[in-house]
Scaffold this active site. Structure first.
Site, short mmCIF file in Angstrom:
data_model
loop_
_atom_site.label_atom_id
_atom_site.label_comp_id
_atom_site.label_asym_id
_atom_site.label_seq_id
_atom_site.Cartn_x
_atom_site.Cartn_y
_atom_site.Cartn_z
CG ASP A 178 -2.37 0.55 0.90
OD1 ASP A 178 -2.12 1.93 0.95
OD2 ASP A 178 -3.45 -0.03 1.02
CG HIS A 213 -5.25 3.74 1.24
ND1 HIS A 213 -5.12 2.62 1.22
CD2 HIS A 213 -6.81 4.02 1.09
CE1 HIS A 213 -5.79 1.81 0.43
NE2 HIS A 213 -6.94 2.48 0.46
CB SER A 465 -9.57 0.59 0.52
OG SER A 465 -9.18 0.70 -0.67
#
Length: 544
Positions: A178, A213, A465
């Site tokens: 990620d 994220h 996600s």
């Protein structure tokens, strides 16, 4: 063989979004608040200095019998003779990254190699608030209506039970491929569980996350809720985390960096007991055949190596056939989103319109998991935190506007409307009628509520996600209960134990909502069956 670099002078540039000035000229800067404007630097322009010759990055893989029989050294020599220097080798797919022009590309293909573009893209899935509500109405008319009551505040950890307290993913390594992982206290106390960090963007050896994220997804999978007294813990709070940074601070990346990340996880599987890879990323790029997509090849190789690969379905729903790649690969576990309303009662569960749907003739997604208003660890100073704080400030103004009568809303000053994020065209619609004004206020309230800021330690995010790493954490629990399961058997366990949601088709929910208790019970049952059948269970290597 370790990933090796051959020619640092020809390294790939990551894709960058246009500068703020360029976006303003094109009108992209005049977006509503939900469309986050991102800044970037210069990009690789693909033109050789002093010429008009355009060069592009590619991934080269031996294709015919002759080239497939060659050693890596022989391949490098082959390409060098064609005046194509190799930047890096990606052993997992027997691939090589290069930069070349069209004439060189044709010569490489004629020499028996498959040539694939090294795509530069924003691989983070589009956020749910980037979908206009009116786009969703017709496609979900046959599904259960969305709840009209406000979502309650989470008061206890999700899936809390004696069984999930017993099996916490202890010792299982989860690779988060990620934007990185910030060393949040939920990962570092009472001891650090970030056991490794590899950075393919900036080359850092210390764990960090300049987007936020990756930190959130890591917490959804394996945070222990240290700063929330366990309330915001992930599914596997004692699993080990392996951070693999392949996306930059804006969520941009290249195909080759993602390949390098997957390759690194496979090569380091034994050292860190990596049993799970989480990919909360994807691309809408469609190849003529799955075998032409190098990321599809890589995830299949990872599964062949004994790693469970969990992938988010995408946020392009509710239309069929919108699952992003590599989530459409049959070998991976593809996870759609579920809105559990922050309650343990399944009767109020709904599938959000944004969750990507599969095709009627496929078996995707595999299942769904909570993906609306998920609270996870915050990475300070990132785009994610800035967006949540901005939305928090806007919420106060929206709360005031929400108390006004519809006919009063059309008289709200334009400066206030710009403050809450409306662009000129939206302001014009807002002023046209009380009904439109109320609709805009309701839309922005829904949008900002999806990104709550909880003190400075946690923030909320919606999307598949978040759903994928919750399932990745459940996989770690299942593998702790029965470490002898293969990736295919783990997928079977999750599918068989899932709870079907009434009113939704297979293309929306797969086998149903993830059920950690049932999944662990089924894994233990399979372990017991293996013992009764006299199967030999070899000891698994533990992380060093």
């Amino acid at each position: 063989m370790q990933l090796s670099a051959y020619n640092a002078g020809h390294s790939n540039s990551a894709f960058r979004l246009p500068s703020p000035a360029a976006r303003e000229e094109s009108g992209a800067a005049q977006m509503d608040l939900p469309f986050l404007a991102l800044s970037g630097g210069d990009s690789y322009n693909g033109v050789v200095e002093g010429t008009n010759e355009r060069q592009n990055p590619f991934i080269v893989v031996p294709k015919d019998l002759l080239t497939r029989a060659k050693t890596p050294h022989q391949v490098v020599q082959d390409l060098s003779r064609l005046n194509v220097p190799v930047n890096a080798e990606i052993p997992l797919i027997n691939g090589y990254t290069v930069v070349m022009n069209e004439d060189e590309r044709r010569r490489v293909e004629q020499a028996g190699y498959q040539v694939m573009p090294d795509l530069a893209d924003k691989f983070l899935l589009p956020s749910p608030w980037e979908r206009k509500p009116e786009e969703n109405v017709e496609a979900i008319a046959t599904e259960p209506a969305a709840p009209t009551t406000p979502r309650v505040t989470l008061t206890e950890p999700r899936y809390a039970s004696p069984l999930t307290q017993q099996f916490t993913g202890r010792g299982v390594g989860i690779a988060i491929i990620d934007t990185g992982i910030y060393p949040h206290p939920d990962f570092n106390f009472p001891h650090s569980r970030i056991v490794a960090f590899q950075d393919f963007v900036n080359g850092s050896t210390l764990a960090y996350d300049d987007n936020g994220h990756g930190t959130h997804t890591a917490g959804d999978a394996a945070g222990n809720g240290f700063l929330s007294e366990g309330l915001y813990r992930g599914a596997a709070p004692e699993a080990n985390l392996v951070g693999v940074k392949v996306l930059d601070k804006s969520g941009n990346g290249t195909t080759s960096n993602i390949l390098k990340g997957i390759n690194w996880a496979v090569e380091n599987k034994k050292q860190y007991n990596i049993r799970v890879i989480n990919l909360s990323l994807g691309s809408s790029q469609r190849w003529a055949h799955r075998r032409q997509d190098p990321i599809q090849q890589a995830v299949e190789k990872a599964v062949d190596a004994g790693i469970v690969v969990v992938v988010s379905a995408g946020n392009e729903g509710p239309y069929p056939g919108t699952i992003s790649a590599p989530g459409d690969n049959p070998r991976v576990i593809t996870v759609g989103a579920l809105d559990d309303r922050n309650t343990p009662d399944p009767s109020d569960d709904r599938i959000p319109a944004f969750s990507s749907r599969g095709k009627s003739d496929t078996l995707k997604p595999d299942l769904v998991a909570p993906g609306e208003g998920i609270i996870g660890p915050n990475a300070p100073g990132t785009i994610s935190e800035a967006t949540a704080r901005k939305y928090g400030a806007v919420q106060k103004t929206l709360s005031w506007l929400d108390r006004m009568r519809d006919e009063e809303l059309v008289h709200v000053p334009e400066d206030t409307l710009r403050l809450i994020g409306l662009n000129p065209s939206s302001i014009q619609r807002f002023k046209n009628s009380p009904q439109t004004a109320r609709s805009e206020i309701n839309r922005l309230i829904e949008t900002t509520n999806r990104l709550p800021m909880v003190s400075s330690n946690y923030l909320g995010m919606p999307g598949t996600s978040m759903a994928a790493p919750i399932v990745a954490g459940v996989v770690a629990q299942v593998l702790e209960a029965n470490p002898h399961l293969s990736p295919d058997e783990v997928k079977q366990v999750l599918r068989q134990s899932a709870t079907p949601l009434p009113g939704y088709g297979r293309e929306a929910q797969g086998s149903g909502a993830v059920n950690p208790d049932r999944a662990i019970e089924l894994a233990l049952q399979k372990l017991d069956e293996g013992d009764r059948n006299g199967q030999l269970h070899l000891p698994l290597e533990q992380p060093r």
